[in-house]
Structure formats: structure tokens, C-alpha cells
Design a protein around this motif. Structure first.
Motif, PDB file in Angstrom:
ATOM      1  N   SER A 204      -1.599  34.123  31.461  1.00  0.00           N
ATOM      2  CA  SER A 204      -2.629  34.773  30.644  1.00  0.00           C
ATOM      3  C   SER A 204      -3.666  33.767  30.131  1.00  0.00           C
ATOM      4  CB  SER A 204      -1.986  35.502  29.456  1.00  0.00           C
ATOM      5  OG  SER A 204      -1.254  34.598  28.652  1.00  0.00           O
ATOM      6  N   TYR A 205      -3.244  32.502  29.915  1.00  0.00           N
ATOM      7  CA  TYR A 205      -4.195  31.476  29.474  1.00  0.00           C
ATOM      8  C   TYR A 205      -5.256  31.247  30.549  1.00  0.00           C
ATOM      9  CZ  TYR A 205      -0.483  30.316  26.117  1.00  0.00           C
ATOM     10  OH  TYR A 205       0.478  30.368  25.143  1.00  0.00           O
TER      11      TYR A 205
ATOM     12  N   ASP B 161      -7.658  34.185  30.724  1.00  0.00           N
ATOM     13  CA  ASP B 161      -8.628  34.173  29.616  1.00  0.00           C
ATOM     14  C   ASP B 161      -9.756  33.168  29.881  1.00  0.00           C
ATOM     15  OD1 ASP B 161      -7.157  36.065  28.305  1.00  0.00           O
ATOM     16  OD2 ASP B 161      -6.178  34.669  26.919  1.00  0.00           O
TER      17      ASP B 161
END
Length: 500
Positions: free
Chosen positions: A440-441, A444
Motif C-alpha cells: 500500500s505504501y 500511495d
């Protein structure tokens, strides 16, 4: 044809399986006994006195008195052992030092003691016996077996033998396997890797090879030379070859290439050996993960990888671990390593029994922008991208490109193809999609336009071998890091014109 050796292997395998299950089914009790034994045996060593082992009664006491150390932090003690002093990290002197080339500490000297050496041999033996117990297949014990390893030539320093782990282990091949073992001692002692592999090909071609083992990247080199010399698939040359034993790196990126070189599927056993200890082996063919060795003189602690670099990360024991969490593995052992960070990250795939997969290295990651991308994620992304295609990967590594000539920064994938894709950009897009799904990092940063999507740079045929040769690390136990937080490897590949 009836064989006494294969007939005897089966009941022995069932006996060993029973003894393994005994400790595997009592994991917490087993680890508590190991911990108590370690404290008792090492309390009179210099390290034990410095850290008050005599008054350590619990894991909490141990955490309070013994900080986590990497090699650099343990080095003052190791240097005294190397100088010949007894009773420093473990009673007496070690039998051996496994010399490894550290990425940050220069040469590392990892002690192997009278108590720790047998655990390396027993774990390797038990991995094969557990396979026999599960499958009933023991015919391979009558054929020839090979392990592609470092030179067994050892040097002596202050009464302690010094060499590579695989070379040290070569001195402990059981007598009942000596006639089956390949290559010859003379060939095994050849230092130059390419010369050695060519000699191994010549020696093994006439033989009934049934088991082949080693780090996949170097076994691939051996297989390719067989193909070139004979014009045949490895499975045609060695008709009874049915078991591949490997360790050191994830096999999945190599699997399609191997099956192409062999010409058919063969069973495989994954091992998790290291100079610091033989930590785990695959005990079931169709279950993910390797059985963690809880009864081998090693006491394990675990720290969540996400917390590892915080000021006071929590250290937990086997009873408190969770599934599918990335942990840094910390080991204390009969080799005289205490709360030692081996540098690997693992995840548990099962808690009954405790099975693990190696997810990467705590220092091998990309987080140049806070993305925390780890080895497991890049390997999974590449695996998903090539599934169902004709694309075959020989080798790869990933590095951040922080200062591109134009546009946003990105991750640069250096890939050597055996069968290249017709559309490299499509492959890049597929890898990108998987990475965003896993991390998810990373997602993003892409969405937030901090990073642009990854780019693939094609490495020339044998480019990674040429790179390893250029830094003096061709063959043996050496392997390409899957990813790095800098561009040291990338810069050499580009400077030496190893990319297209």
C-alpha cells in the motif's frame, strides 16, 4: 533391482520422522529447554559473565541483559576468539570459523563449535529422510548425488580451521554416502568457478545422477553447460534424476527455466542453511514453508520488521508469533551467538507445526521514498507477471532511480531473460500492478505522483555472471541480492556495459 540401502532408508526415515514430530508438536517446551541449556552451558564464558547469565531465569531477564547485536557489534568478542582465546563466546574454542564476505563488515568469521556442527549435518539428513517418509521414494539413494559447493580446502588460524561453510560441511559427508557423492575431492578443490563447473560436467555425464543440489543460479549454470555439451535436456542425460535440493534463494523465479533445462518436472526440497545455523527445511511436498528447527541448540526471538529500527523494538518468542507477519529473526545458539541478528526476515506460514518462508533481508529492501518494498514482494510480482506466458527469467535485481534525467524517480528492474517478452512494457505494467496490490505504501507513492511506474532495463545474456565475476564472487554460496536501497549493483552493470 532390490537394494539393501534403499530398503533400510525407509524404516530409518519413519524413525526420524517420529523423533522430529515429537519436538515439533511441543514447540514452546522444546524452546524453553534449549534456552535453559544455553544459559547453563555459557554462564562461565566471558560473554556469559559480562551479561550475568548465572542470574538469567526468563526470557525477560535475557532481554534486559543481552541486547540484539549484528556482526559488527559482536565483533570485539569474535576477534578475541579468532586470536585464539578460549571460553569467550562458548566454552573452549570453536572447531571452525565459517568465513563469509559481509556487505558492510568485510570478512565475517562465524564460529562453528563441537555442539553446533552436528546440527548442520542432522538437519540436512533429516530433510531427505522426511521426504522419503512422506513419498516412499528411496530409490535415489542408490544413485550419485552432487552438491555444488565451495572448496573444501581449509586453513588453520590459532588452532581453528577456517573455510566456507559448504566446504566445511564437505568434510562431514556420512560414510554410507561417500561412494555416492560427487564431484571428486580434486574437482571440488578447484577454486575458479567456471573451470570447476566444466570439470563437474565432465565427471558427472557418465554417472547415474539421481540427486542434484545447490543454489539455483549456480545449478542453472551447470545445467546449461550439460545442454551445450550434449545437445540434450538434463532429464534425458540423467534419466533417474528426480530430486533437486536447493537453498539460498527463492526457487520460483527459476522454476520455469529449470523445467525447460531438465525437460520434465522433478521433486524438490528447500533448505534454509546459513553459517549461523541450519534453520529450517521443507518437510512436506505440498505445504508452503519450511519446518523451523526448534531442537537444534538454537533459541529464537522475533522482532516485527516494521518496528526493527525503532528505539526499543519488542522481542518475542515462538509462542507469541503470528501468521503472515514480516519478522527479523534473532538467534542465540551453541555456536556462541547471542541475540544475534542474522539479517534475514521471515514469515510464518504455519503455527502447528512452525513453518517459515524467507521473505528477504532486513538490509535488502527499497525504501528510498518510504515504500518499504521487500524481497518477497518483488519475487511474487515477477512470478505473477510471467505465469501463463513463455517469458523465462534467468536473474534479476531491483534498484531505486532517485535522480533520473527526466521525470519522477522510479524503481529500475534489471532483468536477464532466457526467453524475453515481445512487449517489455506490458511485462512492466503487470509487475507494477502486482506490486501495488501487495504494498500500500508503494501504491500511495504512485497515486500521489511521488514515483512514476517502474522501468525494466534488460541485462545481456550472462550479464549477471559477468557482474559476479567482476567482483570476485562467481559461484559457491554467492548470490545476487534481489533488491537494494542504493545503486551499487546497478552502476556496475551499466558501467561494464552489461545492459542493452
Amino acid at each position: 533391482m532390490f537394494s539393501i540401502k534403499s530398503a533400510l532408508a525407509k524404516p530409518y526415515a519413519y524413525f526420524i520422522k517420529k523423533s522430529v514430530l515429537k519436538w515439533a508438536n511441543n514447540p514452546v517446551e522444546t524452546q524453553n529447554k534449549v534456552f535453559e541449556s544455553l544459559m547453563a552451558k555459557a554462564k562461565h564464558t566471558q560473554f556469559g559473565k559480562d551479561h550475568n547469565f548465572a542470574h538469567i531465569k526468563s526470557h525477560a531477564d535475557f532481554v534486559a541483559r543481552v541486547p540484539v547485536r549484528d556482526y559488527e557489534a559482536l565483533k570485539p568478542y569474535v576477534e578475541r576468539v579468532v586470536a585464539g582465546e578460549p571460553d569467550i563466546l562458548w566454552k573452549g574454542k570453536p572447531l571452525y570459523f565459517a568465513k563469509t564476505s559481509g556487505t558492510t563488515s568485510g570478512a565475517k568469521y562465524i564460529p562453528i563449535t563441537k555442539e553446533s556442527m552436528p546440527t548442520h549435518i542432522e538437519a540436512a539428513r533429516n530433510a531427505i529422510l522426511m521426504y522419503i517418509a512422506e513419498t516412499g521414494n528411496a530409490d535415489f539413494v542408490d544413485g550419485k548425488m552432487i552438491f555444488l559447493q565451495g572448496s573444501p580446502i581449509l586453513k588453520e588460524q590459532n588452532g581453528i580451521q577456517l573455510g566456507r561453510l559448504s566446504g566445511i560441511v564437505a568434510h562431514f559427508v556420512p560414510s554410507y554416502l561417500q561412494k555416492n557423492r560427487m564431484p571428486s575431492w580434486e574437482t571440488n578443490c578447484i577454486e575458479d568457478w567456471e573451470t570447476k563447473v566444466s570439470a563437474i560436467v565432465d565427471e558427472t555425464l557418465p554417472e547415474n545422477m539421481t540427486v542434484i543440489s545447490g543454489i539455483p543460479s549456480w545449478v542453472q549454470m551447470y545445467f546449461e553447460k550439460i545442454n551445450q555439451k550434449t545437445g540434450k535436456k538434463v532429464g534425458e542425460v540423467f534419466k533417474n534424476f528426480n530430486l533437486f535440493i536447493f537453498g539460498g534463494v527463492n526457487y520460483e523465479p527459476y522454476r520455469a527455466k529449470f523445467e525447460s533445462l531438465i525437460g520434465r518436472k522433478v521433486d524438490s526440497i528447500e533448505l534454509y542453511p546459513a553459517s549461523e545455523g541450519f534453520f529450517a527445511y521443507q518437510d512436506q511436498q505440498n505445504i508452503k514453508g519450511m519446518l523451523l528447527q526448534l531442537n537444534s541448540g538454537m533459541f529464537y526471538e522475533f522482532i516485527k520488521a516494521d518496528d526493527f529500527f525503532s528505539e526499543l523494538p519488542k522481542r518475542i518468542t515462538i509462542k507469541d508469533v503470528a501468521l503472515h507477519t514480516n519478522y527479523v529473526m534473532i538467534v542465540s545458539s551453541t555456536a556462541g551467538l547471542w541475540a544475534y541478528n542474522i539479517g534475514d526476515t521471515i514469515e510464518f506460514t504455519s503455527l502447528a507445526p512452525y513453518r517459515v518462508v524467507v521473505s528477504g533481508r532486513i538490509k535488502h529492501f527499497i525504501s528510498a521514498f518510504g515504500e518499504h518494498v521487500i524481497g518477497k514482494e518483488v519475487e511474487q510480482a515477477l512470478k505473477e507477471a510471467v505465469e501463463g506466458t513463455t517469458v523465462q527469467i534467468s536473474e534479476f535485481t531491483v534498484a531505486p532511480q532517485i535522480n533520473p534525467t527526466e521525470g519522477l524517480p522510479y524503481h529500475e528492474w534489471f532483468i536477464e531473460f532466457e526467453n524475453a517478452p515481445q512487449d517489455v512494457q506490458h511485462l512492466a505494467n503487470t509487475i507494477e500492478k502486482s506490486l501495488k496490490n501487495q504494498n500500500s505504501y508503494y501504491l500511495d507513492l504512485i497515486v500521489g505522483k511521488v514515483l512514476q511506474p517502474l522501468k525494466i532495463t534488460i541485462v545481456k545474456k550472462n550479464g549477471f555472471q559477468d557482474y559476479m565475476k567482476s567482483i570476485g564472487k562467481l559461484g559457491g554460496q554467492n548470490k545476487i541480492p534481489r533488491l537494494a536501497n542504493d545503486r551499487k549493483i546497478a552502476e556496475v552493470l551499466i558501467e561494464k556495459n552489461l545492459t542493452n
